[in-house]
Design a protein around this motif. Structure first.
Motif, mmCIF file in Angstrom:
data_model
loop_
_atom_site.group_PDB
_atom_site.id
_atom_site.type_symbol
_atom_site.label_atom_id
_atom_site.label_comp_id
_atom_site.label_asym_id
_atom_site.label_seq_id
_atom_site.Cartn_x
_atom_site.Cartn_y
_atom_site.Cartn_z
ATOM 1 N N VAL A 126 0.850 -1.194 0.000
ATOM 2 C CA VAL A 126 0.000 0.000 0.000
ATOM 3 C C VAL A 126 0.888 1.247 0.000
ATOM 4 C CG1 VAL A 126 -0.249 -0.019 2.546
ATOM 5 C CG2 VAL A 126 -1.925 1.197 1.126
ATOM 6 N N TYR A 127 0.515 2.221 -0.808
ATOM 7 C CA TYR A 127 1.182 3.519 -0.805
ATOM 8 C C TYR A 127 0.220 4.550 -1.372
ATOM 9 C CZ TYR A 127 2.295 1.821 -5.563
ATOM 10 O OH TYR A 127 2.221 1.279 -6.814
ATOM 11 N N SER A 128 0.618 5.810 -1.346
ATOM 12 C CA SER A 128 -0.194 6.856 -1.964
ATOM 13 C C SER A 128 0.771 7.685 -2.800
ATOM 14 C CB SER A 128 -0.884 7.690 -0.879
ATOM 15 O OG SER A 128 0.103 8.291 -0.057
ATOM 16 N N GLY A 129 0.430 8.927 -3.073
ATOM 17 C CA GLY A 129 1.399 9.744 -3.801
ATOM 18 C C GLY A 129 0.769 10.925 -4.508
ATOM 19 N N HIS A 130 1.638 11.812 -4.949
ATOM 20 C CA HIS A 130 1.199 12.969 -5.734
ATOM 21 C C HIS A 130 1.279 12.623 -7.214
ATOM 22 C CE1 HIS A 130 1.732 15.219 -1.967
ATOM 23 N NE2 HIS A 130 0.943 16.134 -2.524
ATOM 24 N N GLN A 131 0.125 12.621 -7.859
ATOM 25 C CA GLN A 131 0.077 12.344 -9.296
ATOM 26 C C GLN A 131 -0.193 13.650 -10.026
ATOM 27 O OE1 GLN A 131 -3.137 9.305 -9.093
ATOM 28 N NE2 GLN A 131 -1.586 7.840 -9.755
ATOM 29 N N PHE A 132 0.709 14.037 -10.910
ATOM 30 C CA PHE A 132 0.594 15.314 -11.639
ATOM 31 C C PHE A 132 0.283 16.457 -10.670
ATOM 32 C CE2 PHE A 132 0.355 12.185 -14.924
ATOM 33 C CZ PHE A 132 1.071 12.760 -15.975
ATOM 34 N N GLY A 133 0.928 16.416 -9.520
ATOM 35 C CA GLY A 133 0.821 17.522 -8.579
ATOM 36 C C GLY A 133 -0.309 17.397 -7.570
ATOM 37 N N SER A 134 -1.255 16.479 -7.788
ATOM 38 C CA SER A 134 -2.373 16.362 -6.839
ATOM 39 C C SER A 134 -2.203 15.108 -5.992
ATOM 40 C CB SER A 134 -3.713 16.215 -7.557
ATOM 41 O OG SER A 134 -3.833 17.206 -8.521
ATOM 42 N N TYR A 135 -2.563 15.262 -4.734
ATOM 43 C CA TYR A 135 -2.400 14.124 -3.832
ATOM 44 C C TYR A 135 -3.498 13.093 -4.047
ATOM 45 C CZ TYR A 135 -1.521 11.301 0.240
ATOM 46 O OH TYR A 135 -1.242 10.230 1.048
ATOM 47 N N ASN A 136 -3.092 11.845 -4.241
ATOM 48 C CA ASN A 136 -4.041 10.735 -4.333
ATOM 49 C C ASN A 136 -3.843 9.878 -3.083
ATOM 50 O OD1 ASN A 136 -5.402 8.349 -4.849
ATOM 51 N ND2 ASN A 136 -5.029 8.461 -7.051
ATOM 52 N N PRO A 137 -4.834 9.849 -2.192
ATOM 53 C CA PRO A 137 -4.619 9.258 -0.876
ATOM 54 C C PRO A 137 -4.437 7.746 -0.873
ATOM 55 C CG PRO A 137 -6.906 9.927 -1.141
ATOM 56 C CD PRO A 137 -6.166 10.444 -2.335
ATOM 57 N N ARG A 138 -4.810 7.098 -1.966
ATOM 58 C CA ARG A 138 -4.672 5.641 -1.933
ATOM 59 C C ARG A 138 -4.327 5.095 -3.304
ATOM 60 N NH1 ARG A 138 -6.319 1.260 1.637
ATOM 61 N NH2 ARG A 138 -7.106 -0.440 0.354
ATOM 62 N N LEU A 139 -3.081 4.657 -3.418
ATOM 63 C CA LEU A 139 -2.653 3.977 -4.646
ATOM 64 C C LEU A 139 -2.327 2.535 -4.239
ATOM 65 C CD1 LEU A 139 -0.573 6.929 -6.042
ATOM 66 C CD2 LEU A 139 -2.560 5.911 -7.138
ATOM 67 N N GLY A 140 -1.101 2.147 -4.353
ATOM 68 C CA GLY A 140 -0.741 0.774 -3.974
ATOM 69 C C GLY A 140 -0.547 -0.086 -5.198
ATOM 70 N N ASP A 141 -0.039 -1.295 -4.989
ATOM 71 C CA ASP A 141 0.195 -2.227 -6.098
ATOM 72 C C ASP A 141 -1.142 -2.706 -6.652
ATOM 73 O OD1 ASP A 141 2.971 -2.142 -5.823
ATOM 74 O OD2 ASP A 141 3.015 -3.859 -4.452
ATOM 75 N N GLY A 142 -1.591 -2.041 -7.714
ATOM 76 C CA GLY A 142 -2.881 -2.408 -8.303
ATOM 77 C C GLY A 142 -2.757 -3.544 -9.298
ATOM 78 N N ARG A 143 -1.537 -3.806 -9.730
ATOM 79 C CA ARG A 143 -1.368 -4.889 -10.697
ATOM 80 C C ARG A 143 0.013 -5.530 -10.599
ATOM 81 N NH1 ARG A 143 -0.116 -2.148 -16.377
ATOM 82 N NH2 ARG A 143 0.740 -0.184 -15.663
ATOM 83 N N GLY A 144 0.578 -5.412 -9.426
ATOM 84 C CA GLY A 144 1.884 -6.042 -9.242
ATOM 85 C C GLY A 144 1.948 -6.616 -7.855
#
Ligand code: AMP
Ligand code: MG
Length: 486
Positions: A76-94
């Motif tokens: 599980v991780y999150s991150g800034h995508q194109f400058g905007s914070y996305n609170p929930r990313l993570g390994d969606g296909r790995g």
């Protein structure tokens, strides 16, 4: 050398517990078959090269079989995508299958990309297409051969499993290797979800395993952050000097180790263009070639923000302040070497900037320019490259200054050709070369992918019979539209 059943697993990340990852089994792809393998990457695991051709190899990396010691997990991780914070990313296909300890005592993450849906898949199908898997495979191994830190790729496994993108494609899996898959976004996730215990656990884990030399410092976390800044400055210096464009420098695609990571619509520059945007979906050019420097700095400040519970803002700012000067030192050092210079002079920066400004309006192939400049004695070489420039008077002016600069070098002509060829690749992973190999592979012929991989494994050496791979792209090859879809 080992067989596939002799690997030693030591799953340190999995042991951090369920706050960090979720156990998920790979979803197999149909009729798994080996598309391409890197023997150099196999050697990192001490694997016998012939093992790649056993049926078990494609079954393991096509998600059909699993070692009993593996502990496959979606992180599980999150991150800034194109400058905007996305609170929930993570390994969606790995999936992180596990960590293998080799005979030298090094640990390598085995990460299977395209392994099916996970709790982090959101609307996605959990798959990777053959096209993007081949691109990531070729790029990881090519960057490594150029001396640019990168995650590595062991193999691509193809299949008959259909996947829908803009059109119907086929699913593939890529086995990626890295000493760690921890991203800036891991720290951001625990910071923004206010889990201080887990965040400290993560920081301790990274410090212990990846920055042990920082543990003796007065402030170990600050020393670690400084090292992350330093490594990224070196990485971006190399990207810029070699004209590598990553394309999606979101903070979830930035490695805590300062290696090139999570390949999307990347490209190497063909004709030099400071504003080049390799990602067709990047309308604003946020991740254009020249923006990579300020963006890396911005990404590091996003990581710094996530570290504020451990380190004072002043100390973080001071460490961030190291980025630009360090980047520039690495960049200039490599550019000097690309120009055949062995010493440093104050005016070199301007000399390099002037050269790039002259390249901008013309059709100067960025990689071949340096290669040709080293191919012959300097006066002749300047005569050869001259015709690609638009502003010939400007170029002649630059040539005189460059010539004078070369003549101020100690023993200026000695070993110039060897020295320059050792840092100026003849073969680079141009988009059109990858595209040709992909099209052949999509129709079942993997020979071109394999040949291209072999050529790019020795980018600085002239390889008889491979002259075509060192040519400038045809017109169609300069305008390929590479999107985020993968
Ligand atoms: P990327 O742009 O590849 O770095 O991916 C951004 C996020 O989307 C990550 O969390 C990925 O795991 C997720 N993702 C990308 N493609 C897919 C897919 N086909 N299925 C599920 N998740 C995906
Ligand atoms: Mg990513």
């Amino acid at each position: 050398m080992k067989g596939l059943d002799e690997l030693t697993f030591d799953n340190r990340f999995a042991r951090l517990g369920d706050a960090f990852s979720t156990q998920v089994l790979p979803e197999p792809i149909d009729d798994p078959r080996l598309v391409v393998v890197s023997e150099a990457a196999m050697a990192l695991l001490d694997l016998e090269p012939t093992e790649a051709h056993s049926p078990v190899f494609a079954e393991l990396f096509g998600g059909h079989k699993l070692w009993s010691e593996a502990d496959p997990r979606a992180m599980v991780y999150s991150g800034h995508q194109f400058g905007s914070y996305n609170p929930r990313l993570g390994d969606g296909r790995g999936l992180l299958l596990g960590e293998v300890r080799n005979d030298a005592g090094q640990h390598w993450d085995l990460h299977l990309k395209g392994a099916g849906q996970t709790p982090y898949s959101r609307m996605g199908d959990g798959r990777a297409v053959l096209r993007s898997s081949i691109r990531e495979f070729l790029a990881s191994e090519a960057l490594h051969a150029l001396g640019i830190p990168s995650s590595r790729a062991l193999c691509v496994i193809g299949s008959n499993t259909p996947v829908w993108r803009e059109t119907k494609e086929s699913a593939a899996m890529l086995l990626r290797l890295a000493p760690s898959h921890i991203r800036f976004g891991h720290f951001e996730y625990f910071y923004y979800t206010r889990q201080p215990e887990q965040q400290r656990q993560l920081a301790e884990h990274v410090l212990d395993l990846h920055y042990p030399e920082c543990k003796a410092a007065d402030e170990p976390y600050l020393a670690m952050f400084r090292s992350i800044v330093e490594r990224n400055a070196e990485l971006i210096g190399k990207w810029q000097a070699y004209g590598f464009c990553h394309g999606v420098m979101n903070t979830d695609n930035m490695s805590i180790l300062g290696i090139t990571f999570d390949f999307g619509p990347f490209a190497f520059l063909d004709d030099f263009d400071a504003g080049f945007i390799c990602n067709h979906s990047d309308d604003q050019g946020r991740y254009s070639y020249s923006n990579q420097v300020p963006i890396a700095h911005w990404n590091l400040s996003a990581l710094a923000q996530a570290l504020t519970p451990f380190i004072s803002v002043e100390a973080l700012q001071e460490a961030l302040g190291l980025f630009l000067p360090l980047y520039e030192a690495h960049y200039l050092d490599l550019m000097r070497r690309r120009l055949g210079l062995t010493t440093a002079e104050e005016g070199d920066k301007v000399l390099i900037q002037r050269l790039l400004s002259l390249m901008q309006p013309g059709a100067v192939d960025y990689s071949l320019f340096f290669r040709k400049l080293g191919d012959q004695p300097v006066e002749q070489a300047l005569g050869v490259v001259r015709s690609d420039f638009v502003d010939l008077a400007g170029f002649d002016n630059w040539s005189q200054d460059y010539l004078a600069r070369v003549q101020r070098e100690p023993g200026n002509a000695d070993g110039r050709r060897e020295r320059m060829h050792a840092v100026n690749p003849l073969y680079v992973l141009r988009n059109y070369l990858a595209q040709r190999a992909i099209e052949a592979a999509q129709s079942g012929d993997y020979s071109e992918v394999r040949r291209l991989h072999a050529v790019l494994a020795r980018p600085f050496e002239e390889q008889p019979g491979m002259e075509a791979y060192a040519e400038r792209p045809p017109e169609w090859g300069k305008h390929l539209e590479i999107s985020c879809s993968s």
